[in-house]
Design a protein around this motif. Structure first.
Motif, PDB file in Angstrom:
ATOM      1  N   GLU A  72       1.756  51.527   5.578  1.00 60.00           N
ATOM      2  CA  GLU A  72       1.137  52.718   6.144  1.00 60.00           C
ATOM      3  C   GLU A  72      -0.109  52.310   6.925  1.00 60.00           C
ATOM      4  OE1 GLU A  72      -0.845  57.077   5.222  1.00 60.00           O
ATOM      5  OE2 GLU A  72      -0.280  55.827   3.523  1.00 60.00           O
ATOM      6  N   LEU A  73      -0.208  52.812   8.141  1.00 65.91           N
ATOM      7  CA  LEU A  73      -1.342  52.536   9.011  1.00 65.91           C
ATOM      8  C   LEU A  73      -2.258  53.751   9.080  1.00 65.91           C
ATOM      9  CD1 LEU A  73       0.804  50.967  11.870  1.00 65.91           C
ATOM     10  CD2 LEU A  73      -0.455  49.709  10.099  1.00 65.91           C
ATOM     11  N   CYS A  74      -3.545  53.512   9.282  1.00 63.49           N
ATOM     12  CA  CYS A  74      -4.526  54.612   9.334  1.00 63.49           C
ATOM     13  C   CYS A  74      -4.449  55.455   8.063  1.00 63.49           C
ATOM     14  CB  CYS A  74      -4.301  55.489  10.564  1.00 63.49           C
ATOM     15  SG  CYS A  74      -4.481  54.638  12.133  1.00 63.49           S
ATOM     16  N   ILE A  75      -4.676  54.821   6.936  1.00 69.66           N
ATOM     17  CA  ILE A  75      -4.463  55.487   5.643  1.00 69.66           C
ATOM     18  C   ILE A  75      -5.552  56.490   5.294  1.00 69.66           C
ATOM     19  CG2 ILE A  75      -3.127  53.595   4.693  1.00 69.66           C
ATOM     20  CD1 ILE A  75      -5.673  52.668   3.225  1.00 69.66           C
ATOM     21  N   GLY A  76      -6.706  56.443   5.967  1.00 74.65           N
ATOM     22  CA  GLY A  76      -7.778  57.368   5.612  1.00 74.65           C
ATOM     23  C   GLY A  76      -8.172  57.178   4.160  1.00 74.65           C
ATOM     24  N   PRO A  77      -8.391  58.271   3.419  1.00 71.86           N
ATOM     25  CA  PRO A  77      -8.819  58.148   2.020  1.00 71.86           C
ATOM     26  C   PRO A  77      -7.709  57.733   1.066  1.00 71.86           C
ATOM     27  CG  PRO A  77      -8.635  60.455   2.648  1.00 71.86           C
ATOM     28  CD  PRO A  77      -8.451  59.665   3.903  1.00 71.86           C
ATOM     29  N   GLY A  94      -1.393  49.409   2.625  1.00 68.25           N
ATOM     30  CA  GLY A  94      -2.166  50.362   3.414  1.00 68.25           C
ATOM     31  C   GLY A  94      -3.187  49.653   4.277  1.00 68.25           C
ATOM     32  N   VAL A  95      -3.322  50.091   5.525  1.00 64.76           N
ATOM     33  CA  VAL A  95      -4.235  49.450   6.470  1.00 64.76           C
ATOM     34  C   VAL A  95      -5.120  50.496   7.137  1.00 64.76           C
ATOM     35  CG1 VAL A  95      -4.420  48.004   8.536  1.00 64.76           C
ATOM     36  CG2 VAL A  95      -2.522  47.655   6.949  1.00 64.76           C
ATOM     37  N   ASP A  96      -6.395  50.181   7.279  1.00 65.17           N
ATOM     38  CA  ASP A  96      -7.311  51.056   8.005  1.00 65.17           C
ATOM     39  C   ASP A  96      -8.429  50.218   8.619  1.00 65.17           C
ATOM     40  OD1 ASP A  96      -7.655  54.393   7.806  1.00 65.17           O
ATOM     41  OD2 ASP A  96      -9.414  53.306   8.523  1.00 65.17           O
ATOM     42  N   VAL A  97      -8.957  50.695   9.745  1.00 61.62           N
ATOM     43  CA  VAL A  97     -10.035  49.958  10.422  1.00 61.62           C
ATOM     44  C   VAL A  97     -11.409  50.265   9.832  1.00 61.62           C
ATOM     45  CG1 VAL A  97      -8.800  49.808  12.606  1.00 61.62           C
ATOM     46  CG2 VAL A  97     -10.304  51.753  12.188  1.00 61.62           C
ATOM     47  N   SER A  98     -11.486  51.319   9.010  1.00 63.35           N
ATOM     48  CA  SER A  98     -12.772  51.739   8.466  1.00 63.35           C
ATOM     49  C   SER A  98     -13.018  51.138   7.083  1.00 63.35           C
ATOM     50  CB  SER A  98     -12.822  53.269   8.364  1.00 63.35           C
ATOM     51  OG  SER A  98     -13.903  53.682   7.552  1.00 63.35           O
ATOM     52  N   PRO A  99     -14.090  50.360   6.907  1.00 61.77           N
ATOM     53  CA  PRO A  99     -14.409  49.814   5.583  1.00 61.77           C
ATOM     54  C   PRO A  99     -14.603  50.912   4.536  1.00 61.77           C
ATOM     55  CG  PRO A  99     -15.704  48.721   7.280  1.00 61.77           C
ATOM     56  CD  PRO A  99     -15.036  49.883   7.940  1.00 61.77           C
ATOM     57  N   ASP A 100     -15.165  52.049   4.946  1.00 58.22           N
ATOM     58  CA  ASP A 100     -15.390  53.141   3.996  1.00 58.22           C
ATOM     59  C   ASP A 100     -14.077  53.737   3.514  1.00 58.22           C
ATOM     60  OD1 ASP A 100     -18.301  53.186   4.003  1.00 58.22           O
ATOM     61  OD2 ASP A 100     -18.127  53.867   6.066  1.00 58.22           O
ATOM     62  N   MET A 101     -13.092  53.875   4.417  1.00 56.11           N
ATOM     63  CA  MET A 101     -11.787  54.396   4.016  1.00 56.11           C
ATOM     64  C   MET A 101     -11.034  53.391   3.150  1.00 56.11           C
ATOM     65  SD  MET A 101     -11.575  57.490   5.141  1.00 56.11           S
ATOM     66  CE  MET A 101     -13.311  57.493   4.627  1.00 56.11           C
ATOM     67  N   VAL A 102     -11.150  52.114   3.468  1.00 51.82           N
ATOM     68  CA  VAL A 102     -10.508  51.085   2.653  1.00 51.82           C
ATOM     69  C   VAL A 102     -11.073  51.093   1.241  1.00 51.82           C
ATOM     70  CG1 VAL A 102     -10.308  48.572   2.347  1.00 51.82           C
ATOM     71  CG2 VAL A 102      -9.836  49.601   4.570  1.00 51.82           C
TER      72      VAL A 102
END
Length: 245
Positions: A72-77, A94-102
């Motif tokens: 899943e890409l852009c997993i958000g929360p 799960g992958v996301d560009v945001s450290p906070d969401m990861v």
């Protein structure tokens, strides 16, 4: 006194005109790259309210099977990762560009990470170097492709990590995006026809488009009827398959 009233009136007008625009820009920026800020909080609440019903519904449409792997890409929360893990024997990346969401998603599925069923990675869909060729059975992303700098390059990378016969489901809301007049600096891909053309160009086959109208906002494995549905929850499901050898 008149001068004071004139200045006050001008300030009121300026606030009324520019404050909503400033708010919109900051929220849009945080939809593309959520941060630990008040605008990031609003962005996450928007995701949860309007995206999560479609995410849970789309994961059900993927028909995940035991011993399969979902990317899943852009997993958000992380509500999509959590939902996919409810399917027996399914592994989720799960992958996301945001450290906070990861961080948020990792905390939500820490048990599954410890068991080896899940991994949450800080990264970009265009650069999935932590995955080898032909490693995942299914790929899913909801409201993600808008933010890709180069759509074809990103799709080529996704295609690389998919097994032959693997299926990607892209959840999109292009019509709503155009009505919202989203800022092109953040929402770079805003045309469904261009996205479909890119899918074909890089080699995806069996591309189908389905408009999804949710009958309830309580979807997925814990679905129930009667939950109110907002117009912003409906989405378009675009299925695309990696050809068999």
């Amino acid at each position: 006194m008149r001068g004071c009233w004139t200045i006050s009136s001008v300030l009121v007008v300026l606030v009324a005109v520019f404050l909503p625009r400033i708010y919109k820009i900051h929220v849009e920026r945080n939809l593309s790259y959520p941060t630990d800020s008040i605008f990031g909080w609003f962005a996450v609440q928007t995701m949860v309210q309007y995206n999560s019903p479609g995410v849970l519904d789309a994961i059900e449409k993927l028909a995940l099977k035991e011993n399969s792997t979902l990317l899943e890409l852009c997993i958000g929360p992380g509500y999509g990762v959590q939902e996919a893990l409810r399917y027996k024997g399914v592994k989720v990346i799960g992958v996301d560009v945001s450290p906070d969401m990861v961080k948020m998603a990792s905390e939500a599925v820490q048990g599954a990470i410890d068991e080896g069923r899940a991994s949450v990675v800080l990264g970009d869909a265009r650069n999935l170097t932590f995955l080898g060729d032909e490693q995942v059975d299914k790929v899913f992303h909801m409201n993600c492709c808008y933010f890709w700098d180069n759509v074809e390059d990103t799709l080529k990378e996704i295609l690389r990590v998919m097994k032959p016969g693997g299926v990607m489901l892209s959840g999109v809301k292009f019509e709503q995006l155009q009505q919202w007049d989203a800022h092109p600096a953040f929402f770079k891909m805003r045309d469904e026809k261009i996205f479909l053309k890119a899918l074909k160009a890089v080699g995806f086959k069996k591309i189908t488009v389905k408009k999804v109208r949710l009958g309830s906002s309580c979807t997925g494995t814990k679905a129930m009827s009667g939950c109110p549905v907002h117009e912003g929850m409906h989405y378009t499901a675009i299925f695309a398959e990696k050809p068999e050898r």
